[in-house]
Design an enzyme around this catalytic site. Structure first.
Site, PDB file in Angstrom:
ATOM      1  N   ARG A  37       0.840 -16.753 -28.851  1.00 55.78           N
ATOM      2  CA  ARG A  37       1.053 -15.990 -30.085  1.00 55.78           C
ATOM      3  C   ARG A  37      -0.207 -15.234 -30.463  1.00 55.78           C
ATOM      4  NH1 ARG A  37       3.142 -20.919 -31.685  1.00 55.78           N
ATOM      5  NH2 ARG A  37       1.520 -21.242 -33.248  1.00 55.78           N
ATOM      6  N   HIS A  41      -9.973 -30.697 -33.796  1.00 51.08           N
ATOM      7  CA  HIS A  41     -10.984 -29.747 -33.319  1.00 51.08           C
ATOM      8  C   HIS A  41     -11.765 -30.312 -32.134  1.00 51.08           C
ATOM      9  CE1 HIS A  41      -9.908 -27.292 -36.688  1.00 51.08           C
ATOM     10  NE2 HIS A  41     -10.335 -28.174 -37.575  1.00 51.08           N
ATOM     11  N   LYS A  45       0.831  -1.200   0.000  1.00 51.12           N
ATOM     12  CA  LYS A  45       0.000   0.000   0.000  1.00 51.12           C
ATOM     13  C   LYS A  45       0.867   1.252   0.000  1.00 51.12           C
ATOM     14  CE  LYS A  45      -3.358   2.597   2.757  1.00 51.12           C
ATOM     15  NZ  LYS A  45      -4.331   2.561   3.880  1.00 51.12           N
TER      16      LYS A  45
END
Length: 510
Positions: free
Chosen positions: A215, A272, A140
C-alpha cells in the site's frame, strides 16, 4: 515496424510440460507449424499433433548426450532475422532457414536441483545452454518474435494467441520479452551465486522474481514493495494485507523466536522491531500472560508470536488486545475462530523453512552485506570474572536475557527474572540512558528488580552501569567484555556481591 504479427511457426523446447498441451492444440488449430526437440517433440507427437523435429531442419542429430540440440545457425537464424531487412530475408532463402515466429522455452530447474542437495555433477548438468540461448535470441528480436520463457507464462500466452487468432501485437511481444529477460537474468544470477558461494569474487548479485507492491512504504508518502516468497514461509489464515512496517516487525519477531525453537512454551510481543514483552512458561497461556505483563501499554497494536500452538484459552486472552499480527506454528480450530473475530487481525501460520544467513541493506550509493548474527550465547561461552559466581537459576536467566538483548536495537540493556522480560532500554545513544530507561520501565509496571539479571549488548566502559544496576536490585550481569577498563566494573561487582559473566561476543543491532 508492423504493429502486429501473425505467427506461422513456433519452436517449442521445454523441461516442464505442465500446461503445454492446450497451447500446442491451439497452435495446431491455428495452422501454425511446430518445430521441437527430444522429449518435447515426443510429448507433442503423443497428442496426435504433427511436429517437425529440429534435426530435420539442421541435418544434425542431438549430440553429446543431449547437450547440443538447438545450437545451430538454421535455428538461430530463423529466430534472429529481421523480417523488414531485405538482406536477412534473402539469406534465409539462400540457406533454407525457416522463419520462426514463436519460441516457447522452460529451462532446466537449476535452483531446485541445488536445493535438493544433488551432486555437483547433477547440478552442472542442469545448467541450461540451448534454452537460455533461445530465450535471449527470441527476446532480443521481439520486434518479430514472441518469446515465452517460463511455464508461468503459458496461460497468458494461450489467452493472447486465442484472442488474436495467432496475431500478436508489438506491445504483447515486448512484454513477453521483458518477462524473458527477467527469467534469463535470474537464472544466471542463481548459477553465479552457486559458483561463488564462498564469496571469493567480491560481487553482489540478488534476484527475486516474486514481488508485490505494498500500500505504501514506511510512511504513506513513500512507495513500498516486498520481493520474496512470503507464501513459502507463512500460511495467511486471516486479516488485511501486510504493510511495509508489518513485514519488518514480522521479520524481527521470527528471528527473535528462532532463539527459543524447541524450548518450553515461549511468547513474545514486539513493537517497532523490539520485544516489549517475552516470557517462557509451562503453558502457552501463562507465557502470553507473562509477556503481556512486560509492557501492556506498548503491546497495543503489536506483533505477537509463539513458539508453540496457540490454544483456545490463549486466543481468548489475545482477543482482548488490539494487535496487528499473531504468528504461531499452529492454531487450534477454536483459537482460529476466536482470533478471526477482528476482521483486520492478521493470522499467520509459520512454516519450517531455512532463513537466509546473509543480510543486505542499502547504504549511501551502494549496499552493505554481512553474515547474520547466528551466534547464540550458551553456558560454554560464559566466563565468570567475579568472586561471586551466578547460581544455576541465574545462568538460565542470563542466557535468556542475552537472547532478547541480541535482537534489541542498540544501545540496549535487558532485565529478566524467572524467564520473563521485565524491561529493556532500546536504541539509546548512551548505555547509561538505556539502563535508566530499563529501570524506569520496570518500575512503571510494578516489577521488583531484586534478584533480577541484566544483559548488555556491548561492554561497559565505566562502572556506572553496574552501579546503577546494583542500586536497582540486579544481582547478576552478562556482557561481552572487551573494554580496557573492564576491571573497574569487575571490582565494583566484587565489592557489592554481584555476579558477572563475560561472553566475548558483542551483539550490536543497528
Amino acid at each position: 515496424m508492423s504493429n502486429t504479427k501473425t505467427a506461422k511457426s513456433a519452436l517449442i523446447s521445454v523441461f516442464s510440460k505442465d500446461g503445454l498441451a492446450p497451447i500446442v492444440k491451439k497452435l495446431d488449430e491455428l495452422g501454425i507449424t511446430i518445430y521441437s526437440t527430444g522429449g518435447t517433440e515426443k510429448f507433442i507427437r503423443d497428442l496426435g499433433i504433427n511436429v517437425i523435429p529440429v534435426e530435420d531442419v539442421t541435418s544434425y542429430p542431438s549430440i553429446l548426450g543431449g547437450r547440443v540440440k538447438t545450437l545451430h545457425p538454421k535455428v538461430f537464424g530463423g529466430i534472429l532475422n529481421r523480417q523488414n531487412n531485405d538482406s536477412d530475408v534473402a539469406e534465409l532463402e539462400q540457406y533454407e532457414i525457416p522463419q520462426i515466429d514463436i519460441v516457447i522455452v522452460d529451462l532446466y530447474p537449476f535452483e531446485k536441483t541445488v536445493a535438493s542437495g544433488a551432486s555437483e555433477q547433477d547440478i552442472i548438468e542442469k545448467i541450461d545452454i540451448g534454452g537460455i540461448s533461445l530465450i535471449r535470441a527470441a527476446a532480443k528480436n521481439f520486434v518479430d518474435v514472441t518469446c515465452v520463457a517460463s511455464v508461468d507464462d503459458y496461460a497468458e500466452f494461450l489467452s493472447v494467441i486465442s484472442e488474436g487468432n495467432g496475431t500478436i501485437t508489438i506491445e504483447d511481444r515486448k512484454r513477453f520479452a521483458a518477462k524473458a529477460f527477467n527469467v534469463s537474468s535470474h537464472y544466471d544470477t542463481a548459477i553465479f551465486n552457486y559458483f561463488n558461494s564462498d564469496h571469493t569474487i567480491p560481487s553482489l548479485k540478488v534476484s527475486e522474481t516474486k514481488g508485490k507492491k505494498l500500500r505504501y512504504g514506511e510512511n504513506p508518502h513513500q512507495k513500498g514493495f516486498f520481493f520474496g516468497d512470503f507464501e513459502a514461509m507463512f500460511d495467511k489464515l486471516h486479516g488485511k494485507e501486510l504493510s511495509y512496517n508489518n513485514l519488518l516487525d514480522v521479520d524481527a519477531a521470527v528471528n527473535l523466536m528462532n532463539e527459543f525453537k524447541g524450548e518450553a512454551p515461549t511468547f513474545a510481543i514486539l513493537k517497532h522491531n523490539n520485544a516489549c514483552g517475552l516470557a517462557q512458561r509451562e503453558t502457552v497461556l501463562k507465557s502470553y500472560v507473562g509477556a503481556l505483563a512486560g509492557d501492556p501499554v506498548s503491546a497495543f497494536g503489536g506483533i505477537l508470536i509463539s513458539n508453540t500452538e496457540i490454544d483456545k484459552a490463549t486466543a481468548e486472552e489475545i482477543h482482548k488486545l488490539f494487535c496487528e499480527v499473531v504468528i504461531a506454528p499452529s492454531f487450534s480450530s477454536e483459537a482460529i475462530e476466536i482470533l478471526k473475530g477482528k476482521k483486520n487481525r492478521i493470522i499467520l501460520v509459520q512454516k519450517e523453512i531455512d532463513l537466509p544467513e546473509t543480510q543486505i541493506r542499502s547504504c549511501l550509493n551502494g549496499a552493505l552485506v554481512q553474515d547474520k548474527d547466528l551466534k547464540t550465547d550458551t553456558t560454554d561461552d560464559l566466563n565468570t570474572v567475579t568472586k561471586t559466581a551466578p547460581t544455576a537459576a541465574q545462568i538460565e536467566d542470563l542466557l535468556f536475557a542475552s537472547k532478547i538483548c541480541k535482537h534489541t536495537k542498540s544501545n540496549t540493556i535487558v532485565f529478566t527474572k524467572e524467564k520473563q522480560l521485565l524491561a529493556s532500554g532500546t536504541g539509546q545513544t548512551s548505555r547509561v540512558d538505556a539502563l535508566k530507561q530499563s529501570v524506569e520501565k520496570a518500575r512503571a509496571f510494578d516489577f521488583d528488580l531484586s534478584g533480577a539479571v541484566m544483559a548488555s549488548d556491548a561492554f561497559f566502559p565505566f562502572p556506572d552501569c553496574v552501579e546503577l544496576a546494583d542500586n536497582a536490585g540486579i544481582k547478576a550481569v552478562i556482557q561481552p567484555g572487551g573494554s580496557i577498563k573492564d576491571q573497574l566494573s569487575i571490582d565494583y561487582c566484587d565489592e557489592n556481591g554481584i555476579a558477572m559473566v563475560m561472553t566475548g561476543t558483542r551483539h550490536f543491532k543497528h
